[in-house]
Design an enzyme around this catalytic site. Structure first.
Site, short mmCIF file in Angstrom:
data_model
loop_
_atom_site.label_atom_id
_atom_site.label_comp_id
_atom_site.label_asym_id
_atom_site.label_seq_id
_atom_site.Cartn_x
_atom_site.Cartn_y
_atom_site.Cartn_z
N ARG A 163 -18.29 -13.48 -20.03
CA ARG A 163 -17.92 -12.18 -19.47
C ARG A 163 -18.71 -11.03 -20.12
NH1 ARG A 163 -15.73 -15.28 -16.50
NH2 ARG A 163 -13.73 -15.01 -15.46
N SER A 238 -8.40 -10.95 -13.46
CA SER A 238 -7.99 -11.00 -14.87
C SER A 238 -8.19 -9.64 -15.50
CB SER A 238 -8.85 -11.99 -15.65
OG SER A 238 -8.73 -13.28 -15.12
N GLU A 334 -11.02 -6.67 -19.52
CA GLU A 334 -12.23 -7.20 -18.86
C GLU A 334 -12.86 -6.15 -17.94
OE1 GLU A 334 -12.51 -9.70 -15.35
OE2 GLU A 334 -12.76 -11.40 -16.72
N1 EPU Z 1 -1.57 -19.62 -18.23
C1 EPU Z 1 -0.26 -19.36 -18.55
N2 EPU Z 1 0.43 -18.43 -17.81
C2 EPU Z 1 -0.14 -17.77 -16.79
C3 EPU Z 1 -1.48 -18.03 -16.46
C4 EPU Z 1 -2.19 -18.95 -17.20
O1 EPU Z 1 0.30 -19.94 -19.46
O2 EPU Z 1 0.56 -16.94 -16.17
C5 EPU Z 1 -2.29 -20.64 -19.01
C6 EPU Z 1 -2.06 -22.03 -18.46
O3 EPU Z 1 -1.97 -22.91 -19.55
C7 EPU Z 1 -3.33 -22.32 -17.71
C8 EPU Z 1 -4.36 -21.58 -18.53
O4 EPU Z 1 -3.66 -20.39 -18.95
O5 EPU Z 1 -3.59 -23.68 -17.67
C9 EPU Z 1 -5.61 -21.21 -17.79
O6 EPU Z 1 -5.25 -20.50 -16.59
P1 EPU Z 1 -6.30 -20.32 -15.41
O7 EPU Z 1 -6.88 -21.63 -15.03
O8 EPU Z 1 -5.68 -19.50 -14.35
O9 EPU Z 1 -7.49 -19.54 -16.10
P2 EPU Z 1 -7.53 -18.22 -16.99
O10 EPU Z 1 -8.13 -18.58 -18.30
O11 EPU Z 1 -6.24 -17.50 -17.01
C10 EPU Z 1 -9.97 -17.69 -16.25
C11 EPU Z 1 -10.75 -16.53 -15.71
C12 EPU Z 1 -10.48 -16.35 -14.23
C13 EPU Z 1 -10.86 -17.63 -13.51
C14 EPU Z 1 -10.06 -18.78 -14.10
C15 EPU Z 1 -10.46 -20.12 -13.53
C16 EPU Z 1 -11.02 -15.02 -17.59
C17 EPU Z 1 -10.62 -13.71 -18.22
N3 EPU Z 1 -10.40 -15.33 -16.44
O12 EPU Z 1 -8.59 -17.34 -16.15
O13 EPU Z 1 -11.31 -15.31 -13.76
O14 EPU Z 1 -10.61 -17.54 -12.13
O15 EPU Z 1 -10.29 -18.86 -15.53
O16 EPU Z 1 -11.71 -20.46 -14.04
O17 EPU Z 1 -11.88 -15.71 -18.13
C18 EPU Z 1 -11.39 -12.95 -13.42
O18 EPU Z 1 -12.28 -12.92 -14.28
O19 EPU Z 1 -11.01 -11.92 -12.82
C19 EPU Z 1 -10.77 -14.23 -13.10
C20 EPU Z 1 -9.77 -14.33 -12.23
#
Ligand code: EPU
Length: 338
Positions: A163, A238, A334
């Site tokens: 990012r 995010s 972000e």
């Molecule tokens: N989780 C929770 N609670 C929640 C959401 C997530 O506990 O409400 C935990 C869960 O364990 C889940 C883990 O977080 O397994 C990862 O969640 P997710 O796969 O949704 O990914 P993220 O790390 O929250 C990142 C990116 C997203 C991208 C997803 C999928 C960042 C800041 N965000 O989110 O990007 O779509 O991975 O690759 O790196 C964005 O940048 O706007 C964005 C949506």
């Protein structure tokens, strides 16, 4: 071309009602150059907007907002295993991903449905489901506001990281306006199915030997289910980056919270899940007036109606304070916050 006192509500996916002193849409570098030399705006701060999907406006903007409207796609060098393509900064990201698959290119499928434009993609090195866009970026063509000319930055010059890119560096921020992106896209490549949820989604779709288009469809289904749709409820995806911490910090967290998601981030560091940290603080679905945290995904700030940018920023700061006091970890926003 130049308009004064323009409402930015249609140009930010939070749907915040802020105004800009000056606003212009340009379609070429010649127009851009003429605009920036206009005495009414010369010397004022400039904010380049794609679709405003990574922006929080906490106040009116006392400068110039520019939108670069150019969505051409051109194959500039066909190769045997991959092609070099040039894409205008104004092209909608998801439309280009769809176009690339329809024309036999493989690689961008995991990045389906990310809001925003081509021009915004390299700034924060957009990424999702195990793939970051930098992997396919060959070069970025920019307009250099200091030298008043266009220039092409090869991939390595852009300092891409999670990012992050050179375009976010505090000493270079706002100096460059992205004009075109050059992608090197494979004509066939291995699929990236390892991110949690992708294989499960393909299985639910009853697909045993997926194509890139199937992965695209699976990602679209996951995103539609997990993330609030900005056209229904204002948000910028995010709101915080996943924090990257020294392994010792991650281990300390794991000693008390064995289930905390954590991933290798190289160089003796681990990436933690900001969404998980926020949910542990009991903030999923939190609301302060019309501003809040999505009940679907704890990493997404939402505008339930007519929240101001200041309301949303107050919620963001509340989240930061809660996570810091509970886990001693600082969450970094972000999006661009004005
Ligand atoms: N989780 C929770 N609670 C929640 C959401 C997530 O506990 O409400 C935990 C869960 O364990 C889940 C883990 O977080 O397994 C990862 O969640 P997710 O796969 O949704 O990914 P993220 O790390 O929250 C990142 C990116 C997203 C991208 C997803 C999928 C960042 C800041 N965000 O989110 O990007 O779509 O991975 O690759 O790196 C964005 O940048 O706007 C964005 C949506």
């Amino acid at each position: 071309m130049l308009q004064e006192h323009v409402a930015l509500k249609p140009f930010n996916t939070f749907g915040v009602a802020a105004r800009t002193r000056w606003y212009a849409e340009v379609t070429s570098t010649t127009e851009l150059s003429t605009l920036l030399a206009d005495p009414r705006v010369a010397g004022l701060p400039v904010l380049v907007l794609g679709s405003g999907s990574n922006l929080l406006l906490t106040r009116d903007y006392d400068g110039l907002v520019v939108r670069y409207i150019d969505d051409h796609v051109r194959v500039i060098a066909p190769g045997r295993d991959s092609h070099l393509l040039e894409v205008g900064a104004g092209m909608n990201w998801h439309r280009f991903v769809d176009w690339s698959l329809a024309h036999g290119y493989v690689g961008l499928e995991n990045l389906a449905l990310i809001p925003g434009t081509i021009g915004a993609a390299p700034i924060q090195n957009i990424g999702a489901y195990g793939v970051e866009v930098e992997r396919f970026i060959n070069a970025v063509e920019v307009f250099d506001r200091e030298r008043r000319c266009t220039t092409i930055f090869k991939h390595d010059f852009c300092e891409f990281a999670y990012r992050f890119s050179r375009f976010k560096r505090s000493d270079e921020r706002n100096r460059y306006i992205v004009i075109n992106l050059r992608f090197r896209l494979p004509r066939g490549a291995e699929l990236h199915l390892d991110y949690p949820g992708i294989r499960e989604e393909l299985a639910a779709m009853q697909i045993a030997s997926p194509t890139a288009r199937d992965v695209f469809d699976a990602v679209v289904r996951i995103r539609r289910r997990k993330l609030p749709d900005p056209s229904v409820i204002g948000n910028a995806g995010s709101f915080f980056k996943n924090p990257i911490v020294p392994t010792a910090v991650a281990n300390a967290l794991l000693s008390t919270h064995a289930a905390a998601p954590n991933f290798d981030a190289g160089e003796g560091r681990r990436k933690l899940s900001a969404g998980w940290l926020i949910e542990q603080c009991g903030l999923k679905g939190y609301r302060d007036g019309a501003a809040g945290i999505s009940a679907q995904h704890a990493l997404v700030l939402v505008n339930h109606g007519n929240a101001t940018g200041a309301d949303l920023w107050r919620v963001a700061q509340h989240v930061q304070t809660c996570v810091r006091s509970r886990f001693a970890i600082t969450l970094e926003p972000e999006p661009v916050v004005i």
